[in-house]
Scaffold this motif. Structure first.
Motif, mmCIF file in Angstrom:
data_model
loop_
_atom_site.group_PDB
_atom_site.id
_atom_site.type_symbol
_atom_site.label_atom_id
_atom_site.label_comp_id
_atom_site.label_asym_id
_atom_site.label_seq_id
_atom_site.Cartn_x
_atom_site.Cartn_y
_atom_site.Cartn_z
ATOM 1 N N MET A 189 4.493 12.834 12.578
ATOM 2 C CA MET A 189 3.455 13.328 13.454
ATOM 3 C C MET A 189 2.132 13.423 12.703
ATOM 4 N N ARG A 190 2.180 13.959 11.470
ATOM 5 C CA ARG A 190 0.964 14.099 10.683
ATOM 6 C C ARG A 190 0.386 12.727 10.338
ATOM 7 N N THR A 191 1.253 11.755 10.081
ATOM 8 C CA THR A 191 0.806 10.411 9.760
ATOM 9 C C THR A 191 0.115 9.782 10.958
ATOM 10 N N LEU A 192 0.672 9.968 12.135
ATOM 11 C CA LEU A 192 0.064 9.429 13.344
ATOM 12 C C LEU A 192 -1.304 10.051 13.586
ATOM 13 N N LEU A 193 -1.408 11.347 13.360
ATOM 14 C CA LEU A 193 -2.688 12.041 13.529
ATOM 15 C C LEU A 193 -3.708 11.527 12.522
ATOM 16 N N LEU A 194 -3.290 11.327 11.276
ATOM 17 C CA LEU A 194 -4.178 10.807 10.248
ATOM 18 C C LEU A 194 -4.658 9.405 10.612
ATOM 19 N N PHE A 195 -3.758 8.568 11.084
ATOM 20 C CA PHE A 195 -4.108 7.208 11.472
ATOM 21 C C PHE A 195 -5.103 7.205 12.633
ATOM 22 N N CYS A 196 -4.863 8.045 13.630
ATOM 23 C CA CYS A 196 -5.777 8.123 14.779
ATOM 24 C C CYS A 196 -7.160 8.614 14.357
ATOM 25 N N CYS A 197 -7.196 9.574 13.452
ATOM 26 C CA CYS A 197 -8.488 10.083 12.969
ATOM 27 C C CYS A 197 -9.246 9.004 12.205
ATOM 28 N N LEU B 14 -3.177 -0.539 -10.028
ATOM 29 C CA LEU B 14 -3.196 -0.631 -11.490
ATOM 30 C C LEU B 14 -2.865 0.711 -12.134
ATOM 31 N N ALA B 15 -3.475 1.776 -11.641
ATOM 32 C CA ALA B 15 -3.214 3.100 -12.206
ATOM 33 C C ALA B 15 -1.764 3.521 -11.997
ATOM 34 N N ASN B 16 -1.196 3.171 -10.858
ATOM 35 C CA ASN B 16 0.196 3.497 -10.571
ATOM 36 C C ASN B 16 1.133 2.799 -11.563
ATOM 37 N N GLN B 17 0.850 1.538 -11.869
ATOM 38 C CA GLN B 17 1.682 0.795 -12.813
ATOM 39 C C GLN B 17 1.536 1.338 -14.237
ATOM 40 N N ILE B 18 0.309 1.651 -14.630
ATOM 41 C CA ILE B 18 0.058 2.114 -15.992
ATOM 42 C C ILE B 18 0.640 3.510 -16.214
ATOM 43 N N SER B 19 0.523 4.386 -15.205
ATOM 44 C CA SER B 19 0.942 5.784 -15.377
ATOM 45 C C SER B 19 2.367 6.049 -14.908
ATOM 46 N N ASP B 20 3.120 5.020 -14.574
ATOM 47 C CA ASP B 20 4.497 5.162 -14.087
ATOM 48 C C ASP B 20 4.583 6.035 -12.837
ATOM 49 N N GLY B 21 3.641 5.870 -11.926
ATOM 50 C CA GLY B 21 3.703 6.545 -10.633
ATOM 51 C C GLY B 21 3.135 7.946 -10.603
ATOM 52 N N ASN B 22 2.361 8.351 -11.598
ATOM 53 C CA ASN B 22 1.754 9.679 -11.602
ATOM 54 C C ASN B 22 0.754 9.784 -10.449
ATOM 55 N N ARG B 23 0.913 10.827 -9.630
ATOM 56 C CA ARG B 23 0.076 10.988 -8.427
ATOM 57 C C ARG B 23 -1.402 11.133 -8.761
ATOM 58 N N THR C 15 -4.338 8.457 1.473
ATOM 59 C CA THR C 15 -3.306 7.811 2.282
ATOM 60 C C THR C 15 -2.102 7.418 1.439
ATOM 61 N N ILE C 16 -2.343 6.865 0.271
ATOM 62 C CA ILE C 16 -1.241 6.490 -0.621
ATOM 63 C C ILE C 16 -0.438 7.724 -1.013
ATOM 64 N N ASP C 17 -1.124 8.805 -1.342
ATOM 65 C CA ASP C 17 -0.434 10.028 -1.748
ATOM 66 C C ASP C 17 0.430 10.590 -0.621
ATOM 67 N N VAL C 18 -0.095 10.577 0.596
ATOM 68 C CA VAL C 18 0.675 11.094 1.741
ATOM 69 C C VAL C 18 1.943 10.275 1.944
ATOM 70 N N PHE C 19 1.824 8.960 1.919
ATOM 71 C CA PHE C 19 2.987 8.116 2.168
ATOM 72 C C PHE C 19 3.984 8.147 1.021
ATOM 73 N N LYS C 20 3.509 8.260 -0.230
ATOM 74 C CA LYS C 20 4.433 8.332 -1.358
ATOM 75 C C LYS C 20 5.253 9.615 -1.314
ATOM 76 N N GLN C 21 4.636 10.731 -0.966
ATOM 77 C CA GLN C 21 5.366 11.997 -0.904
ATOM 78 C C GLN C 21 6.399 11.976 0.218
ATOM 79 N N LYS C 22 6.051 11.371 1.343
ATOM 80 C CA LYS C 22 7.003 11.282 2.454
ATOM 81 C C LYS C 22 8.205 10.439 2.052
ATOM 82 N N LYS C 23 7.952 9.327 1.366
ATOM 83 C CA LYS C 23 9.031 8.448 0.927
ATOM 84 C C LYS C 23 9.916 9.149 -0.105
ATOM 85 N N LYS C 24 9.303 9.917 -1.016
ATOM 86 C CA LYS C 24 10.066 10.630 -2.032
ATOM 87 C C LYS C 24 10.973 11.680 -1.404
ATOM 88 N N ARG C 25 10.452 12.443 -0.445
ATOM 89 C CA ARG C 25 11.273 13.461 0.210
ATOM 90 C C ARG C 25 12.431 12.812 0.969
#
Length: 152
Positions: A1-9, A42-51, A98-108
């Protein structure tokens, strides 16, 4: 629901922004989005996924391209526009969020699938997964604990 709201905004602000700001700022925003994705990747690859580093890479990538573009504009046309730079950086910020929101959802979701697979019920779902016993982890792999002790 939050993702849909973010996308619409995001769509609403983009459409509204296009009519209010003009085409130039929207193009800077889109450019910031694209280079923000590159920087985040690039930062994700270098830092091993650090948010934090992934977000910083997104903002840094868009800031770098924004500064380069405004530097070129200053040289060629004699005009530096801070609003163009801001639009470019905001493009990178939106990608980072957006990347942070989707990564946390996938992790949970991944952690919940793991808990469901081993039949582990956590107290209020707050106990970290890394406290599992060796026997529980081995049962997920269908390996008997006797294999490690040499009984089999």
């Amino acid at each position: 629901m939050r993702t849909l709201l973010l996308f619409c905004c995001m769509i609403l602000f983009t459409v509204k922004g296009f009519s209010q700001l003009g085409e130039d700022k929207v193009l800077h925003f889109v450019g910031g989005n694209l280079f923000g994705m590159v920087g985040a990747g690039l930062a994700n690859q270098i830092s091993d996924g650090n948010r934090a580093w992934t977000f910083a890479g997104s903002v840094g990538g868009s800031l770098l391209i924004g500064l380069a573009k405004e530097g070129i504009d200053q040289n060629q046309y004699g005009g530096w526009d801070n609003e163009d730079l801001l639009a470019t950086v905001l493009g990178g910020v939106t990608v980072g969020v957006t990347i942070d929101v989707f990564k946390q959802k996938k992790k949970r979701k991944r952690e919940q699938l793991y808990r469901d697979a081993i039949g582990l019920e956590l107290e209020h779902d707050k106990q970290p997964i890394n406290n599992l016993s060796l026997d529980t982890s081995l049962s997920v792999l269908a390996i008997s604990s006797g294999v490690l002790t040499g009984k089999y």
